[in-house]
Design an enzyme around this catalytic site. Structure first.
Site, PDB file in Angstrom:
ATOM      1  N   HIS A 265       0.865  -1.183   0.000  1.00  0.00           N
ATOM      2  CA  HIS A 265       0.000   0.000   0.000  1.00  0.00           C
ATOM      3  C   HIS A 265       0.901   1.232   0.000  1.00  0.00           C
ATOM      4  O   HIS A 265       2.135   1.104  -0.049  1.00  0.00           O
ATOM      5  CB  HIS A 265      -0.952  -0.033   1.196  1.00  0.00           C
ATOM      6  CG  HIS A 265      -0.252  -0.242   2.518  1.00  0.00           C
ATOM      7  ND1 HIS A 265       0.625   0.669   3.056  1.00  0.00           N
ATOM      8  CD2 HIS A 265      -0.269  -1.290   3.384  1.00  0.00           C
ATOM      9  CE1 HIS A 265       1.089   0.221   4.200  1.00  0.00           C
ATOM     10  NE2 HIS A 265       0.569  -0.982   4.426  1.00  0.00           N
ATOM     11  N   GLU A 266       0.269   2.407   0.075  1.00  0.00           N
ATOM     12  CA  GLU A 266       1.028   3.666  -0.011  1.00  0.00           C
ATOM     13  C   GLU A 266       2.139   3.771   1.043  1.00  0.00           C
ATOM     14  O   GLU A 266       3.139   4.437   0.817  1.00  0.00           O
ATOM     15  CB  GLU A 266       0.085   4.866   0.164  1.00  0.00           C
ATOM     16  CG  GLU A 266      -0.890   5.049  -0.984  1.00  0.00           C
ATOM     17  CD  GLU A 266      -0.220   5.532  -2.266  1.00  0.00           C
ATOM     18  OE1 GLU A 266       0.825   6.194  -2.189  1.00  0.00           O
ATOM     19  OE2 GLU A 266      -0.753   5.211  -3.344  1.00  0.00           O
ATOM     20  N   GLY A 267       1.933   3.149   2.195  1.00  0.00           N
ATOM     21  CA  GLY A 267       2.971   3.174   3.234  1.00  0.00           C
ATOM     22  C   GLY A 267       4.239   2.508   2.735  1.00  0.00           C
ATOM     23  O   GLY A 267       5.340   3.071   2.821  1.00  0.00           O
ATOM     24  N   HIS A 268       4.081   1.296   2.183  1.00  0.00           N
ATOM     25  CA  HIS A 268       5.239   0.596   1.621  1.00  0.00           C
ATOM     26  C   HIS A 268       5.840   1.404   0.460  1.00  0.00           C
ATOM     27  O   HIS A 268       7.062   1.509   0.331  1.00  0.00           O
ATOM     28  CB  HIS A 268       4.823  -0.771   1.070  1.00  0.00           C
ATOM     29  CG  HIS A 268       4.224  -1.704   2.076  1.00  0.00           C
ATOM     30  ND1 HIS A 268       2.926  -2.135   1.998  1.00  0.00           N
ATOM     31  CD2 HIS A 268       4.749  -2.290   3.176  1.00  0.00           C
ATOM     32  CE1 HIS A 268       2.668  -2.966   2.995  1.00  0.00           C
ATOM     33  NE2 HIS A 268       3.763  -3.075   3.737  1.00  0.00           N
TER      34      HIS A 268
ATOM     35  N   GLY B 295       9.395   1.678   8.437  1.00  0.00           N
ATOM     36  CA  GLY B 295       8.346   2.653   8.709  1.00  0.00           C
ATOM     37  C   GLY B 295       8.161   2.888  10.199  1.00  0.00           C
ATOM     38  O   GLY B 295       8.219   1.948  10.998  1.00  0.00           O
ATOM     39  N   GLN B 296       7.894   4.149  10.551  1.00  0.00           N
ATOM     40  CA  GLN B 296       7.580   4.480  11.953  1.00  0.00           C
ATOM     41  C   GLN B 296       6.244   3.869  12.376  1.00  0.00           C
ATOM     42  O   GLN B 296       5.939   3.753  13.557  1.00  0.00           O
ATOM     43  CB  GLN B 296       7.533   6.002  12.134  1.00  0.00           C
ATOM     44  CG  GLN B 296       7.451   6.415  13.600  1.00  0.00           C
ATOM     45  CD  GLN B 296       6.977   7.834  13.786  1.00  0.00           C
ATOM     46  OE1 GLN B 296       7.520   8.741  13.161  1.00  0.00           O
ATOM     47  NE2 GLN B 296       5.979   8.044  14.636  1.00  0.00           N
TER      48      GLN B 296
ATOM     49  N   ARG C  42      -3.491  -4.896   7.150  1.00  0.00           N
ATOM     50  CA  ARG C  42      -4.571  -5.505   7.938  1.00  0.00           C
ATOM     51  C   ARG C  42      -5.868  -4.694   7.905  1.00  0.00           C
ATOM     52  O   ARG C  42      -6.906  -5.192   8.332  1.00  0.00           O
ATOM     53  CB  ARG C  42      -4.123  -5.702   9.388  1.00  0.00           C
ATOM     54  CG  ARG C  42      -3.062  -6.787   9.529  1.00  0.00           C
ATOM     55  CD  ARG C  42      -2.771  -7.114  10.984  1.00  0.00           C
ATOM     56  NE  ARG C  42      -2.001  -8.336  11.118  1.00  0.00           N
ATOM     57  CZ  ARG C  42      -0.670  -8.389  11.297  1.00  0.00           C
ATOM     58  NH1 ARG C  42       0.033  -7.277  11.329  1.00  0.00           N
ATOM     59  NH2 ARG C  42      -0.057  -9.551  11.407  1.00  0.00           N
TER      60      ARG C  42
HETATM   61  P1  AMP Z   1       4.838  -4.912   6.647  1.00  0.00           P
HETATM   62  O1  AMP Z   1       4.667  -5.374   5.238  1.00  0.00           O
HETATM   63  O2  AMP Z   1       3.561  -4.573   7.323  1.00  0.00           O
HETATM   64  O3  AMP Z   1       5.733  -5.816   7.447  1.00  0.00           O
HETATM   65  O4  AMP Z   1       5.613  -3.517   6.543  1.00  0.00           O
HETATM   66  C1  AMP Z   1       6.820  -3.379   5.855  1.00  0.00           C
HETATM   67  C2  AMP Z   1       7.417  -2.026   6.157  1.00  0.00           C
HETATM   68  O5  AMP Z   1       6.504  -0.999   5.761  1.00  0.00           O
HETATM   69  C3  AMP Z   1       7.691  -1.829   7.649  1.00  0.00           C
HETATM   70  O6  AMP Z   1       8.926  -1.133   7.824  1.00  0.00           O
HETATM   71  C4  AMP Z   1       6.514  -0.981   8.078  1.00  0.00           C
HETATM   72  O7  AMP Z   1       6.762  -0.192   9.215  1.00  0.00           O
HETATM   73  C5  AMP Z   1       6.294  -0.112   6.840  1.00  0.00           C
HETATM   74  N1  AMP Z   1       4.939   0.412   6.834  1.00  0.00           N
HETATM   75  C6  AMP Z   1       3.786  -0.294   6.978  1.00  0.00           C
HETATM   76  N2  AMP Z   1       2.733   0.548   6.993  1.00  0.00           N
HETATM   77  C7  AMP Z   1       3.223   1.802   6.874  1.00  0.00           C
HETATM   78  C8  AMP Z   1       2.629   3.112   6.827  1.00  0.00           C
HETATM   79  N3  AMP Z   1       1.314   3.293   6.924  1.00  0.00           N
HETATM   80  N4  AMP Z   1       3.453   4.168   6.680  1.00  0.00           N
HETATM   81  C9  AMP Z   1       4.797   4.004   6.580  1.00  0.00           C
HETATM   82  N5  AMP Z   1       5.409   2.803   6.622  1.00  0.00           N
HETATM   83  C10 AMP Z   1       4.641   1.715   6.759  1.00  0.00           C
END
Ligand code: AMP
Length: 283
Positions: free
Chosen positions: A34-37, A147-148, A187
């Site tokens: 998603h945009e976070g990644h 990501g924070q 999630r």
């Molecule tokens: P995940 O796939 O959930 O394990 O996340 C992979 C990376 O993306 C981790 O470093 C997360 O902290 C970061 N991440 C997930 N969601 C966000 C978000 N909304 N904003 C910024 N970074 C994110």
């Protein structure tokens, strides 16, 4: 963009780039991008010659009762999104590749793994530290972007990188949110319509807490009460924790000073959401 599913093949390519003096920005994820990644990939793209994305739903960080089986897997869509962000390499290992039969080795970061989410998800950070160690060993990047959003994870991994002398720089990037403030997360798609409408309360409560602290309120108990009361206005929300801790050590504080992490974990049905803000206060 190359999609690589073998460790020796990946090591060979990265070695070739690094031998030419090129920098490699690494973004570890569990996919369902998603945009976070994407914000992490964009930062890595700006700052490096090569951008490497890993997608691996890591079983060792899920407890048996957790959502490993239903965690979203969106290989096709993820590849399209990665391509759009000009990712050079996706490392896409299988479970068997990362944890072959006979696997016995784990990494633990003490103290930091016991608090906040660690207290509710025993073994979670052992799984995270182990998989990131393995990923760093096979990818040997220049900079790792985290990501924070997962503040405890980022702080713990930053500690691990220092403690274990990994030759990599760690950068922690800001939380990307939906328009209504909900922190983006793979999630979020589990939420029902009603739960989704109530979920922005996490960030609303965190913002109210930040306002209180900025306005001079320095009693942690008072700020915690405010957050708790706000979250409880939403009937579907079940608070797991509301915490104000030192942003480096993750240890509890009684009064606000220095860098403070305000973090919450809240369940909506079976879906567990986390969010946080970091506050810098000059006492
Ligand atoms: P995940 O796939 O959930 O394990 O996340 C992979 C990376 O993306 C981790 O470093 C997360 O902290 C970061 N991440 C997930 N969601 C966000 C978000 N909304 N904003 C910024 N970074 C994110």
């Amino acid at each position: 963009m190359r999609v690589i599913k073998s460790i020796p093949a990946l090591q060979k390519i990265i070695f070739t780039y690094r031998a030419k003096g090129m920098t490699v920005g690494f973004v570890p994820t569990m996919g369902a991008l998603h945009e976070g990644h994407l914000s992490l990939l964009q930062k890595a793209r700006q700052e490096n010659d090569i951008v490497l994305l890993s997608i691996f739903v890591n079983p060792t960080q899920f407890a048996p009762s957790e959502d490993l089986a239903r965690y979203p897997r969106e290989e096709k869509k993820d590849k399209l999104l990665a391509k759009k962000e000009n990712v050079d390499i996706i490392f896409y290992p299988t479970e068997k590749l990362m944890y072959p039969s006979g696997y016995l080795t784990y990494v633990m970061v003490e103290v930091l793994d016991q608090v906040l989410c660690g207290a509710y998800r025993p073994g979670h950070f052992r799984g995270v530290a182990t998989v990131v160690t393995k990923l760093l060993n096979v990818t040997t990047p220049t900079i790792m972007y985290l990501g924070q959003k997962d503040a405890q994870q980022a702080i713990l991994l930053r500690r691990m990188v220092v403690d274990l002398n990994f030759p990599v720089k760690v950068k922690i990037c800001p939380i990307i949110r939906e328009i209504d403030g909900l922190a983006m997360s793979s999630r979020n798609q589990y939420l029902t319509t009603t739960q989704r409408l109530q979920a922005p309360v996490l960030y609303q409560a965190l913002k109210a807490a930040r306002q209180l602290a900025r306005g001079g309120q320095c009693q942690v108990a008072t700020i915690k009460r405010k957050i708790t009361a706000m979250i409880k206005t939403q009937p579907a929300a079940r608070i797991e924790y509301v915490a104000l801790v030192d942003a480096q050590t993750l240890q509890p504080i009684n009064t606000i000073s220095g860098e403070v992490l305000i973090a919450v974990a809240v369940k909506f049905g079976r879906t567990r959401l986390i969010d946080n803000v970091i506050l810098s206060v000059n006492s």
